[in-house]
Design an enzyme around this catalytic site. Sequence first.
Site, short mmCIF file in Angstrom:
data_model
loop_
_atom_site.label_atom_id
_atom_site.label_comp_id
_atom_site.label_asym_id
_atom_site.label_seq_id
_atom_site.Cartn_x
_atom_site.Cartn_y
_atom_site.Cartn_z
N THR A 110 0.84 -1.19 0.00
CA THR A 110 0.00 0.00 0.00
C THR A 110 0.88 1.24 0.00
OG1 THR A 110 -1.97 1.01 1.01
CG2 THR A 110 -0.22 0.29 2.50
N ALA A 147 -7.59 2.59 3.55
CA ALA A 147 -7.01 1.26 3.69
C ALA A 147 -6.88 0.91 5.17
CB ALA A 147 -5.64 1.19 3.02
N CYS A 157 -2.94 -2.83 -2.29
CA CYS A 157 -3.48 -3.97 -1.54
C CYS A 157 -3.68 -5.19 -2.42
CB CYS A 157 -4.80 -3.60 -0.86
SG CYS A 157 -4.66 -2.18 0.25
#
Length: 272
Positions: free
Chosen positions: A82, A150, A181
């Site tokens: 990420t 996230a 992700c």
Amino acid sequence: MVDSVHVFHLGRIEYENAQRLQEDVAAARARGAIGDVLLLLGHPPVITIGRGGGEEDILASDSQLRQAGIRVVLTDRGGRATYHGPGQLVAYPILEPPDGDLYKYVWRLEEVVIRVLDTYGLTAGRVDRYPGVWVERPKGSACPGKKIAAVGIAVRHGVTRHGLALNVSPNMAHFKLLIPCGIAKREVTSMAQELGWAPDLAEVIERFVRAFGEVFERRTISTSTNTDRPRAVCGPRRLRSTSASAFSLDRIAGENATKQPRTYAHGPRTHD
């Protein structure tokens, strides 16, 4: 009596410094030296690789990453690759999950973001199988929705680390340098992109702290960077740029200490 959570505003600090700070604070929380803590901060541009892997999800070459000023760092949170960068609100709660239920804990993290977005008129929700918060697709649209926050956590000795990142107004071009992700078929978005204007980050933080207190049923006590006195607040002051050393474990322990003894024998660094 409502339990408290101490909120610390760290400004923008390097990812590794924040990771070391989390480890120190979580160890103190595990041995009962301090109570619950919420760290609010931002990071310089960085791609983090979680325990699920994800180096293959980085689409940019090393030279492209250097040109963009983006570093790659391994981390022990759950999930895959990420991105973190300026314009994000990053929240690291360090606490014992209510009822010890990690699924409910993640649900609560998501709920905090959903409530914040609702105050801006943005409808958001969850997607099965994918932790995080998603802006819901318009009615009749084939678009599966866009990820706006996230979530990735780690737990050791019953205490959480890491947490969530809400995209307020980051550089969205940076997200195109990887498959965030590991989810290739879903786009990433930000509050600025969805609203058409960039919300004030300090205001977003204030609403986040308020929602966190509501969802986790905690009284929030916010500590600014230039005073040793904690204060009970409805929301925090504006984030200030600072180094992680300004928020040493001793300072946090001093402001949030309990009466339990502070001796603790560290066990293996494994996840529960």
